[in-house]
Design a protein around this motif. Structure first.
Motif, PDB file in Angstrom:
ATOM      1  N   SER A 222     -28.802 -45.995 -50.212  1.00  0.00           N
ATOM      2  CA  SER A 222     -30.374 -46.401 -50.343  1.00  0.00           C
ATOM      3  C   SER A 222     -30.548 -47.377 -49.350  1.00  0.00           C
ATOM      4  CB  SER A 222     -30.383 -46.913 -51.854  1.00  0.00           C
ATOM      5  OG  SER A 222     -29.637 -48.062 -52.051  1.00  0.00           O
ATOM      6  N   SER A 223     -32.087 -47.622 -49.388  1.00  0.00           N
ATOM      7  CA  SER A 223     -32.346 -48.458 -48.178  1.00  0.00           C
ATOM      8  C   SER A 223     -33.757 -48.877 -48.850  1.00  0.00           C
ATOM      9  CB  SER A 223     -32.925 -47.743 -46.664  1.00  0.00           C
ATOM     10  OG  SER A 223     -33.846 -47.000 -46.982  1.00  0.00           O
ATOM     11  N   TRP A 224     -34.116 -50.111 -48.304  1.00  0.00           N
ATOM     12  CA  TRP A 224     -35.475 -50.840 -48.931  1.00  0.00           C
ATOM     13  C   TRP A 224     -35.876 -52.042 -47.865  1.00  0.00           C
ATOM     14  CZ3 TRP A 224     -30.517 -51.325 -50.686  1.00  0.00           C
ATOM     15  CH2 TRP A 224     -29.928 -52.720 -50.679  1.00  0.00           C
ATOM     16  N   GLY A 225     -36.963 -52.524 -48.052  1.00  0.00           N
ATOM     17  CA  GLY A 225     -37.200 -53.950 -47.569  1.00  0.00           C
ATOM     18  C   GLY A 225     -37.783 -53.819 -46.213  1.00  0.00           C
ATOM     19  N   ALA A 226     -38.105 -52.600 -45.623  1.00  0.00           N
ATOM     20  CA  ALA A 226     -38.329 -52.408 -44.322  1.00  0.00           C
ATOM     21  C   ALA A 226     -40.103 -52.690 -44.264  1.00  0.00           C
ATOM     22  CB  ALA A 226     -38.250 -51.308 -43.464  1.00  0.00           C
ATOM     23  N   THR A 227     -40.392 -53.722 -43.477  1.00  0.00           N
ATOM     24  CA  THR A 227     -41.955 -54.073 -43.177  1.00  0.00           C
ATOM     25  C   THR A 227     -42.354 -54.178 -41.909  1.00  0.00           C
ATOM     26  OG1 THR A 227     -41.328 -56.446 -43.715  1.00  0.00           O
ATOM     27  CG2 THR A 227     -42.014 -55.266 -45.448  1.00  0.00           C
ATOM     28  N   HIS A 250     -28.242 -55.968 -44.456  1.00  0.00           N
ATOM     29  CA  HIS A 250     -29.623 -56.713 -44.367  1.00  0.00           C
ATOM     30  C   HIS A 250     -30.091 -57.327 -42.760  1.00  0.00           C
ATOM     31  CE1 HIS A 250     -28.883 -56.410 -48.877  1.00  0.00           C
ATOM     32  NE2 HIS A 250     -27.915 -56.921 -48.499  1.00  0.00           N
ATOM     33  N   PHE A 251     -31.227 -56.612 -42.596  1.00  0.00           N
ATOM     34  CA  PHE A 251     -31.995 -57.482 -41.384  1.00  0.00           C
ATOM     35  C   PHE A 251     -33.030 -58.505 -41.880  1.00  0.00           C
ATOM     36  CE2 PHE A 251     -35.307 -58.041 -38.384  1.00  0.00           C
ATOM     37  CZ  PHE A 251     -34.685 -58.278 -37.209  1.00  0.00           C
TER      38      PHE A 251
END
Length: 329
Positions: A222-227, A250-251
């Motif tokens: 899963s992936s999340w948090g890209a802005t 995490h970047f």
């Protein structure tokens, strides 16, 4: 140790290997070139190559090389023959350049990733020859120590957590241009390709080594948090022979410093491995040890911890991660 256009990278196990360095970006300037100078009993830089105007000239001047050792394209470089082996330190996929150098008979040290597709990996394998992948964490002293006592059959879980702010390098008055943007086809976001195939491949290779397996399968991601066009967070996991592994990457744009923690839980206890910013390192680092391993590959044919077969396996694992990310989107 004599060299020719056919790349005769053979000789005594203590011989000095003349290397051509292709790609003179930050990692080359801050890591490999200083270490090659330190390991002058084992290596001598005899050619440098970079497509950016002025880069190769500047580095050659710092190394005391003449203009005949400066190249702006690999076609001219590979026809030169004044070296025994090649260090590919360019960004992105290295398959095309690696295959060409191998076909000409040069042993190759190749920064990760080997490539982005199985077809690229096959191109390298079909070229034959000797290639080592630059997975410096596999050669880290703490990893070497762990491998001496770790029983892979007793592993219940390997947990990897990476906190990755923007890369920070030691101070220098030389600032390279940004690496060219890489594009990928398909439904995955650009950052997911880069995170998995260009960064998390280090962690995949480390898990392979610790678990004593040839390849990793993937069953969850899963992936999340890209802005705002920046990378975000991703997680993937899969089975081991008697357990599982998990990678969390995490970047974090404002995080103070790079951190990576690897915890290996076995039936007998837990082994903790910690890695800080790789570009600030002391003596006897994983970077230094991997260069010495490359010297052994060139001069004595000693197999590296990761070569073309392992690089191809890591590409397949990366593509499984991306496929699982697609299913979870």
């Amino acid at each position: 140790m004599a060299g020719s256009g056919s790349g005769s990278g053979t000789g005594s196990t203590t011989g000095q290997v003349r290397v051509a360095v292709v790609g003179l970006g930050r990692v080359a300037r801050h890591v490999h070139l200083p270490l090659l100078a330190k390991l002058d009993r084992h290596f001598a830089v005899s050619a440098v190559c970079d497509s950016q105007p002025g880069y190769a000239d500047q580095v050659a001047g710092e190394l005391g090389l003449t203009g005949s050792a400066v190249f702006r394209d690999t076609v001219s470089l590979f026809s030169c023959g004044e070296f025994d082996a090649v260090l590919l330190l360019t960004s992105g996929s290295h398959a095309g350049l690696a295959a060409e150098a191998l076909r000409r008979g040069y042993p190759v040290f190749c920064e990760k990733p080997l490539g982005h597709t199985p077809e690229e990996a096959a191109l390298v394998a079909d070229a034959g020859g000797r290639l080592m992948l630059g997975y410096m964490k596999q050669y880290d002293p703490a990893v070497t120590e762990a491998l001496e006592t770790l029983d892979p059959s007793a592993i219940r879980h390997i947990d990897v957590s990476v906190l990755h702010p923007p890369e920070r390098f030691p101070a220098t008055d030389w600032v390279p241009a940004s690496a060219p943007a890489q594009t990928h086809s398909g439904a995955r976001e650009h950052w997911e390709y880069r995170a998995v195939l260009d960064s998390a491949c280090h962690d995949v290779a480390l898990i392979r080594l610790l678990a004593g397996v040839a390849e990793l399968d993937v069953d969850r991601a899963s992936s999340w948090g890209a802005t705002d066009g920046e990378s975000g967070s991703l997680e993937f996991s899969g089975p081991l022979p008697r357990g599982r592994y998990t990678v969390r990457w995490h970047f974090l744009p404002d995080y103070p410093e790079y951190e990576e923690r690897v915890r290996v839980h076995t039936e007998h206890g837990t082994r903790d491995l910690s890695f800080t910013n790789p570009y600030f390192f002391g003596a006897d680092s994983g970077f230094e040890r991997e260069l010495l391993a490359f010297h052994s590959l060139v001069t004595a044919g000693t197999p590296p911890l990761s070569g073309p077969a392992e690089g191809a396996a890591d590409i397949r694992t990366g593509l499984r991660v991306l496929a699982a990310l697609g299913k979870s989107a």
